[in-house]
Write an enzyme that holds these catalytic residues in place. Structure first.
Site, PDB file in Angstrom:
ATOM      1  CD  GLU A 193      -2.975  -1.154   2.229  1.00 46.39           C
ATOM      2  OE1 GLU A 193      -2.864  -0.361   3.172  1.00 46.39           O
ATOM      3  OE2 GLU A 193      -3.956  -1.919   2.099  1.00 46.39           O
ATOM      4  CD  GLU A 390      -3.820  -6.341   3.746  1.00 45.93           C
ATOM      5  OE1 GLU A 390      -4.715  -5.593   4.175  1.00 45.93           O
ATOM      6  OE2 GLU A 390      -2.605  -6.088   3.851  1.00 45.93           O
TER       7      GLU A 390
HETATM    8  C1  BGC Z   1      -3.265  -2.985   5.794  1.00 49.64           C
HETATM    9  C2  BGC Z   1      -3.312  -3.834   7.043  1.00 49.64           C
HETATM   10  C3  BGC Z   1      -4.472  -3.364   7.905  1.00 49.64           C
HETATM   11  C4  BGC Z   1      -5.746  -3.611   7.139  1.00 49.64           C
HETATM   12  C5  BGC Z   1      -7.026  -3.299   7.888  1.00 49.64           C
HETATM   13  C6  BGC Z   1      -4.614  -2.757   5.176  1.00 49.64           C
HETATM   14  O1  BGC Z   1      -4.675  -1.434   4.767  1.00 49.64           O
HETATM   15  O2  BGC Z   1      -2.360  -3.538   4.868  1.00 49.64           O
HETATM   16  O3  BGC Z   1      -2.080  -3.721   7.680  1.00 49.64           O
HETATM   17  O4  BGC Z   1      -4.513  -3.991   9.137  1.00 49.64           O
HETATM   18  O5  BGC Z   1      -5.730  -2.826   5.974  1.00 49.64           O
HETATM   19  O6  BGC Z   1      -7.183  -1.946   8.126  1.00 49.64           O
END
Ligand code: BGC
Length: 486
Positions: A193, A390
């Site tokens: 990110e 993610e």
């Molecule tokens: C990040 C994580 C974070 C998740 C939830 C992502 O932006 O990579 O580190 O915990 O979002 O907010």
């Protein structure tokens, strides 16, 4: 429409029951995983010669950012204690039982190079060898992020990504990781990110140094004046990709983005909608175009006055173009709603509108937008390989509690079902998605929100370090089993 879908999917969803989602057929070699990041899970911040990073500074006196934001007195010193090998070994058992074939971790730069450059901390290297080998022993392929929002403090103090030397610091660090772990790790990510890195991390750093509250959302002027920060990150990425490919280690290297799908509040003016397009292009294209096209979007480049602030030197674009990034990583949570409001800064206001109740912490749940967004990436970037690095749902502690020894996180379960289905739909539309990682495996430290937000499919008692798989864990486990039997 969305809440109707949620209700339909929610009914009758228990760990053991089959749902229509279970029948989705993904490619046999699909990577199924879950994810983590060093600072959020390790603790052991002072152990065995680790150097401090920027978060150790933000979360401890006199700044104590979590306390400022949530009132909770918390930091990352213990977190979920995975620096403790006995704890990590127990966690690997749960990861194995879940049935994933891959697991995402990140390396803490200052654990292996305490000053960010120079002297190597062999104890830190040993720890990551232990982590990587523990996963491999169970047949789980590690996906390794080199940098997950955690600049070594020694380098942050030298200007961090604002300093062009950062390209060299990062390349040397990446080379060390390739040297020591590249024989076993076959998939690397350079950055997690980059837009968040600029808009949050750097603004925190400047705020704490000036004893001021961080400027969030960042203004257009802030982004403009930090264009060199973006440019150095892009150069550092290109440099690490080239260094990796030169070694012929037989693996792949990519970068992962916070995929910001933006919608304007329906009451927005025509002007609002125009600025929304700019907002979305700043969040996404400004960081993706250089990597996948070799240049910045021209209108944004001009608008932000990058020629003045970008530290762009002759040969930079040829260098950026020379790096062939193997895949595009996407972190997606929800759609961000904006409302144009005077004084809200360039990024407008993230509006708390949400269909789910209780609302998810990080965005407006919208799996259909995810499908559309993925298809647009295919079109914009010449159909690259994509990893969903993610995807998950975070809730407040009160929404995610233990009742009679179990956590019925029905909304999270439904969220995962809906988004895995969306990934399948995108594949059907020709998007080359190669893997999917749930954020996250264990409740952990949610940056400046501390321990007040839970994202895990496994509940963690932060006092005792007990782990309890939630309903979403059992659902994902059953889903993965059904994939194996397909
Ligand atoms: C990040 C994580 C974070 C998740 C939830 C992502 O932006 O990579 O580190 O915990 O979002 O907010």
């Amino acid at each position: 429409m969305i809440s109707f879908l949620a209700t339909a999917l929610l009914s009758g969803c228990t760990p053991t029951q089959k749902t229509s989602q279970d029948k989705l057929d993904f490619p046999k070699d699909f990577k199924w995983g879950s994810a983590s990041a060093a600072y959020q899970v390790e603790g052991g911040t002072k152990a065995d010669g680790r150097g401090p990073n920027e978060w150790d500074k933000y979360l401890n006196p006199p700044y104590s950012l979590i306390k400022l934001v949530t009132g909770e007195d918390a930091n990352g010193d213990v977190s979920i204690n995975e620096y403790d090998r006995a704890q990590f070994s127990k966690d690997v058992k749960l990861i194995k039982e879940l049935g994933v074939n891959s697991y995402r971790i990140s390396i803490s730069w200052s654990r292996i190079l305490p000053e960010g450059e120079g002297k190597i901390n062999e104890a830190g290297i040993d720890y990551y060898n232990f982590v990587i080998n523990s996963l491999l022993k169970e047949g789980i392929q590690p996906l390794v992020t080199l940098y997950h929002l955690d600049m070594p403090l020694a380098l942050a103090n030298k200007g961090g990504w604002m300093n062009r030397e950062s390209v060299k610091w990062f390349t040397d660090y990446a080379n060390l990781c390739f040297d020591r772990f590249g024989d076993r790790v076959k998939t690397f990510l350079t950055f997690n990110e980059p837009s968040i890195e600029l808009l949050f991390m750097q603004s925190f750093f400047e705020a704490v140094n000036n004893h001021k509250a961080p400027e969030i959302p960042a203004s257009e002027e802030y982004i403009s004046k930090h264009f060199s920060y973006i440019h150095h990150l892009m150069l550092a990425h290109a440099s690490a990709v080239n260094a990796y490919h030169k070694r012929n280690l037989g693996g792949q290297i990519g970068i992962t983005y916070n995929f910001m799908l933006c919608e304007m509040d329906t009451t927005a003016s025509e002007n609002g909608n125009k600025s929304l397009d700019v907002i979305s292009r700043v969040w996404n294209n400004l960081f993706m175009d250089p990597v996948f096209k070799g240049y910045y979007p021209k209108d944004i480049f001009d608008r932000l006055n990058a020629a003045q602030y970008g530290d762009i030197q002759p040969g930079d674009f040829d260098f950026i173009k020379s790096a062939k990034t193997d895949f595009l990583g996407i972190n997606y949570y929800g759609v961000n709603m904006y409302h144009e409001k005077k004084g809200a800064g360039f990024f407008g206001l993230v509006n708390g509108r949400n269909s789910d109740n209780p609302p998810m912490f990080n965005g407006f749940v919208n799996p259909d937008a995810f499908v559309t967004g993925l298809v647009s990436l295919k079109e914009q970037y010449n159909n690259p390989d994509i990893l969903i690095t993610e995807n998950g749902a975070g809730y407040g502690i009160k929404d995610d509690t233990l009742i009679n020894g179990r956590v019925h996180d029905t909304l999270r379960t439904s969220y995962l079902q809906r988004h895995i289905k969306a990934v399948h739909q995108a594949i059907d539309k020709g998007v080359k998605i190669k893997g999917y990682y749930v954020w996250c495996m264990f409740d952990n430290l949610e940056w400046m929100m501390g321990y007040t937000r839970r994202f895990g499919i496994t509940y963690v008692n932060f006092q005792t370090q007990e782990r309890i798989p939630k309903e979403s864990y059992y659902w994902y486990q059953a889903f993965l089993k059904s994939q194996k039997n397909n």
